[in-house]
Design an enzyme around this catalytic site. Structure first.
Site, PDB file in Angstrom:
ATOM      1  N   ALA A  14       0.908  -1.349  -0.107  1.00 62.87           N
ATOM      2  CA  ALA A  14      -0.141  -0.095  -0.032  1.00 62.87           C
ATOM      3  C   ALA A  14       0.853   1.216   0.196  1.00 62.87           C
ATOM      4  CB  ALA A  14      -0.916  -0.033   1.259  1.00 62.87           C
ATOM      5  N   THR A  15       2.120   1.161   0.438  1.00 61.22           N
ATOM      6  CA  THR A  15       3.091   2.464   0.629  1.00 61.22           C
ATOM      7  C   THR A  15       3.220   2.802  -0.640  1.00 61.22           C
ATOM      8  OG1 THR A  15       3.525   1.766   3.031  1.00 61.22           O
ATOM      9  CG2 THR A  15       5.001   3.334   1.585  1.00 61.22           C
TER      10      THR A  15
ATOM     11  N   GLN B 240      -6.787  -1.880   5.882  1.00 63.57           N
ATOM     12  CA  GLN B 240      -7.344  -2.663   7.107  1.00 63.57           C
ATOM     13  C   GLN B 240      -8.756  -3.444   6.521  1.00 63.57           C
ATOM     14  OE1 GLN B 240      -5.806  -3.636   9.377  1.00 63.57           O
ATOM     15  NE2 GLN B 240      -4.077  -2.300   9.042  1.00 63.57           N
TER      16      GLN B 240
ATOM     17  N   SER C 228      -2.598  -3.521   1.021  1.00 60.52           N
ATOM     18  CA  SER C 228      -1.392  -4.561   1.141  1.00 60.52           C
ATOM     19  C   SER C 228      -1.883  -6.029   1.340  1.00 60.52           C
ATOM     20  CB  SER C 228      -0.580  -4.073   2.435  1.00 60.52           C
ATOM     21  OG  SER C 228       0.064  -3.119   2.018  1.00 60.52           O
TER      22      SER C 228
ATOM     23  N   HIS D 191      -0.451  -8.598   2.826  1.00 56.33           N
ATOM     24  CA  HIS D 191      -0.011  -9.308   3.935  1.00 56.33           C
ATOM     25  C   HIS D 191      -1.090  -9.174   5.129  1.00 56.33           C
ATOM     26  CE1 HIS D 191       1.817  -5.994   6.520  1.00 56.33           C
ATOM     27  NE2 HIS D 191       1.733  -5.549   5.355  1.00 56.33           N
TER      28      HIS D 191
ATOM     29  N   THR E 255       9.770  -6.338 -14.058  1.00 54.91           N
ATOM     30  CA  THR E 255       9.193  -7.753 -14.068  1.00 54.91           C
ATOM     31  C   THR E 255       8.286  -8.075 -12.738  1.00 54.91           C
ATOM     32  OG1 THR E 255      11.185  -8.428 -15.153  1.00 54.91           O
ATOM     33  CG2 THR E 255       9.874 -10.170 -14.300  1.00 54.91           C
TER      34      THR E 255
ATOM     35  N   CYS F 166       3.957   0.491  11.369  1.00 58.57           N
ATOM     36  CA  CYS F 166       4.883   1.296  10.464  1.00 58.57           C
ATOM     37  C   CYS F 166       5.504   2.504  11.079  1.00 58.57           C
ATOM     38  CB  CYS F 166       4.235   1.756   9.299  1.00 58.57           C
ATOM     39  SG  CYS F 166       3.357   0.719   7.925  1.00 58.57           S
TER      40      CYS F 166
END
Length: 359
Positions: free
Chosen positions: A70-71, A155, A175, A177, A213, A302
Site C-alpha cells: 500500500a505504501t 485494513q 497490502s 499481508h 518484472t 509502520c
C-alpha cells in the site's frame, strides 16, 4: 504457555492457500512479458491473481495494478500536476499522511486536480470513516472541493464488506499481508479510464503503470489469499471475531473501569480494540505483554520503534497523556475466546499493580 498473537492489523499469518500458491509459482520459469509458452504460463498466473484480487475488492481486473504494498501504491499521490493539491485526512495512515499537500484550498475551491486521500478503516483504532457524499460531482472538503478520492482500504479488505465500484473512489490502495498473503505485495486500484503517471518507468509492465518484472510468486499468493479471505468474510467468520472483541473489552472493563475504549460508540472493524490506560505508556504495556507471551502493538506497525504519542488519537481529540497511553489489540479468525480472556486477565492484573504502586 504458547505465545498468543494479537497484532493482526500489523500483519496476518500466511494463509495455507497463499503458501501453496507460492510453492506452485516457484516452478513457473517464464517471464510474464515473454510471448513463448513459458512466458504465457507466468502471465496466466498474474492475470488469475488480478481477477482474484478484483473480485475481493469489487473492481474490474483491468483496474488492479500490482505493487510492493500500500505504501508504494500511495506514492501515486506524489506525482503532482500544476495546481494539484492533496489533502489527507488527519487520522489517515502515515503512508498517506506523508503526501499531505494542501495549498490554500479555500482560496481556490474549484481548482482542478485536487485529491482527497483518506483511510476507510483506521489501523490504530479500527474506526470506519465513510467517504463524504459528492456535491456537484466533487468531494467536499470543508469549504473546498476535491476532484478525486483515494481510499486506503488496507485494513478493510476481506474484514468488512467493501466494493471499489460502489465506493465511488478513483483510487484505492491495499497490502496483501493484511489478509494472509506474504509481505511485500499489494495493489493500487485505478478507476477504469483514469489516466495516471506511471509509478515507475521502464518496461511498461502492469499496463504501463508500474515497470519492472512482476513478482509472480508473491502475486499468485496474494490472489489465493484474497480469494480465501473473501470466502471467509462471506461465511461470517468476522462476525465471530467481533464477538470475541466485545468479550475482551467487557472483561477488561469489569476489572479496570478507568480504561477508555477508543471508538466504542462508532462503527469499527470487527477485530480492533484500541485501549487507553491513562498514565501507563503504550510502549511499556507492549513490553510487559510481550514478556507475558502476547504480541500487541502501541499503534501502527509502520511507526514501531518510535516513542511518541499517537497522531491519530490527538486528531480525535485525546490529550497528550491519553494519546501516549494507548495499545492496539487486533484479533484474527484464528483467535480463541480462551486467548482473549487470558490476555484480559494478565493485562488487568498488571494494570492494577501499576495503579497500586502509583497511589
Amino acid at each position: 504457555m504458547a505465545r498468543v498473537y494479537l497484532d493482526y492489523n500489523a500483519t496476518a499469518p500466511l494463509r495455507a492457500e497463499a503458501r501453496a500458491a507460492m510453492i506452485a509459482a516457484m516452478d513457473v520459469v517464464g517471464n510474464p512479458s515473454s510471448v513463448h509458452a513459458e512466458g504465457r504460463a507466468a502471465k496466466a498466473l498474474v492475470e488469475r491473481a488480478r481477477a482474484q484480487v478484483a473480485e475481493a475488492v469489487g473492481c474490474k481486473p483491468v483496474e488492479v495494478v500490482f505493487t510492493s504494498g500500500a505504501t508504494e501504491a500511495a506514492s501515486v499521490l506524489a506525482r503532482p500536476r500544476p495546481g494539484h493539491d492533496v489533502l489527507v485526512d488527519e487520522t489517515a495512515h502515515d503512508a498517506l499522511w506523508a503526501h499531505n499537500r494542501m495549498v490554500d484550498w479555500v482560496a481556490r475551491p474549484a481548482g482542478p486536480g485536487h485529491t482527497l486521500a483518506m483511510g476507510l478503516a483506521n489501523s490504530e483504532t479500527g474506526v470506519i470513516t465513510e467517504p463524504p457524499e459528492k456535491v456537484d460531482g466533487q468531494w467536499p472538503v470543508g469549504e473546498a472541493r476535491a476532484d478525486w478520492l483515494l481510499l486506503d482500504v488496507t485494513q478493510a479488505v476481506a474484514r468488512i464488506p467493501f466494493s471499489f465500484g460502489w465506493s465511488g473512489a478513483d483510487f484505492a490502495v491495499l497490502s496483501g499481508h493484511k489478509f494472509g498473503a506474504p509481505k511485500g505485495v499489494g495493489a493500487l486500484i485505478v478507476r477504469d479510464g483514469l489516466d495516471i503517471d506511471a509509478l515507475s518507468h521502464g518496461g511498461g509492465q502492469e499496463m504501463g503503470r508500474r515497470a519492472g518484472t512482476e513478482n509472480i510468486i508473491a502475486i499468485a499468493a496474494m490472489g489465493a489469499a484474497a480469494e480465501a479471505a473473501q470466502a471467509e468474510l462471506a461465511d461470517g467468520a468476522w462476525d465471530r471475531v467481533a464477538k470475541l472483541r466485545n468479550i475482551l473489552e467487557e472483561a477488561i472493563e469489569a476489572r479496570a473501569d478507568q480504561t477508555i475504549f477508543v471508538g466504542k460508540d462508532k462503527s469499527r472493524l470487527p477485530n480492533t480494540s484500541c485501549i487507553i490506560a491513562p498514565g501507563w505508556k503504550g510502549e511499556t504495556q507492549v513490553m510487559a505483554m510481550d514478556l507475558a507471551g502476547f504480541a500487541i502493538s502501541a499503534g501502527s506497525a509502520c511507526s514501531s520503534g518510535k516513542v511518541r504519542e499517537s497522531r491519530v488519537l490527538r486528531a480525535m481529540g485525546f490529550g497528550p497523556e491519553e494519546a501516549s497511553s494507548a495499545i492496539r489489540v487486533s484479533l484474527g479468525t484464528g483467535t480463541t475466546e480462551e486467548e482473549v480472556l487470558r490476555f484480559a486477565d494478565i493485562w488487568t492484573t498488571a494494570y492494577a499493580k501499576r495503579r497500586t504502586r502509583a497511589a
